[in-house]
Design a protein around this motif. Structure first.
Motif, PDB file in Angstrom:
ATOM      1  N   GLN A 138      42.157  16.714  21.132  1.00 30.16           N
ATOM      2  CA  GLN A 138      42.986  17.705  21.774  1.00 30.16           C
ATOM      3  C   GLN A 138      42.235  19.019  21.746  1.00 30.16           C
ATOM      4  N   GLU A 147      45.386  23.652  23.503  1.00 26.47           N
ATOM      5  CA  GLU A 147      46.533  22.836  23.876  1.00 26.47           C
ATOM      6  C   GLU A 147      47.575  22.836  22.761  1.00 26.47           C
ATOM      7  N   LYS A 148      48.806  23.106  23.122  1.00 27.64           N
ATOM      8  CA  LYS A 148      49.902  23.178  22.159  1.00 27.64           C
ATOM      9  C   LYS A 148      50.752  21.915  22.240  1.00 27.64           C
ATOM     10  N   ASN A 165      50.364  23.804  28.857  1.00 27.33           N
ATOM     11  CA  ASN A 165      49.323  22.783  28.785  1.00 27.33           C
ATOM     12  C   ASN A 165      48.886  22.329  30.176  1.00 27.33           C
ATOM     13  N   ASP A 224      46.657  24.986  31.639  1.00 27.52           N
ATOM     14  CA  ASP A 224      45.347  24.985  30.993  1.00 27.52           C
ATOM     15  C   ASP A 224      44.484  23.834  31.488  1.00 27.52           C
ATOM     16  N   ARG A 225      45.097  22.689  31.772  1.00 28.43           N
ATOM     17  CA  ARG A 225      44.342  21.529  32.248  1.00 28.43           C
ATOM     18  C   ARG A 225      43.769  21.746  33.645  1.00 28.43           C
TER      19      ARG A 225
END
Length: 141
Positions: free
Chosen positions: A3, A7-8, A90, A93-94
């Protein structure tokens, strides 16, 4: 399953928000949102919850759940907000390219990409120049 550092975990954000209103948002580094949820909780509790019920709750006495329902509803909404906010953060961010202009995750399926190949080995999306522009799936051609 590795991970990335940014990423949370949505389940952790929800758990922290369930423990204390605003704590899940602090984990997500959304400081104003955490303060907003605390302000809403304080306002709703002050306006809609009987002070006698709060005193009984603070002393450990039995309290009618309906007497503190507004506080519980705001707490539950904070948990849901932290969970879905972590998912959205997330996903964003991806899809954001790294400093060198390459995507770290597939824009189609969201799984992590192998930097050595020019397509997603999970869903066969061709990535072309790997700059995040117009991916096409191999089975769409």
């Amino acid at each position: 399953m590795s991970q990335s550092a940014s990423e949370k975990r949505p389940w952790l954000a929800a758990l922290l928000a369930a423990l204390a209103t605003g704590l899940g948002h602090i984990y997500l580094q959304r400081w104003r949102r955490a303060l907003g949820w605390l302000a809403i909780l304080f306002g709703v509790t002050t306006l809609f919850v009987d002070p006698a019920a709060l005193d009984a709750l603070a002393n450990g006495n039995a309290v009618d759940p309906l007497a503190v329902a507004p506080t519980l509803v705001v707490g539950g909404m904070s948990v849901l907000d932290a969970y879905f906010l972590a998912h959205a953060q997330n996903a964003l961010d991806r899809l954001t390219p790294t400093e060198d202009g390459e995507l770290s995750h597939c824009p189609h399926c969201g799984k992590e990409l192998d930097s050595d190949i020019e397509f997603c080995h999970w869903c066969t999306t061709e990535l072309g120049e790997r700059d995040g522009t117009s991916p096409t799936r191999a089975d769409d051609q």
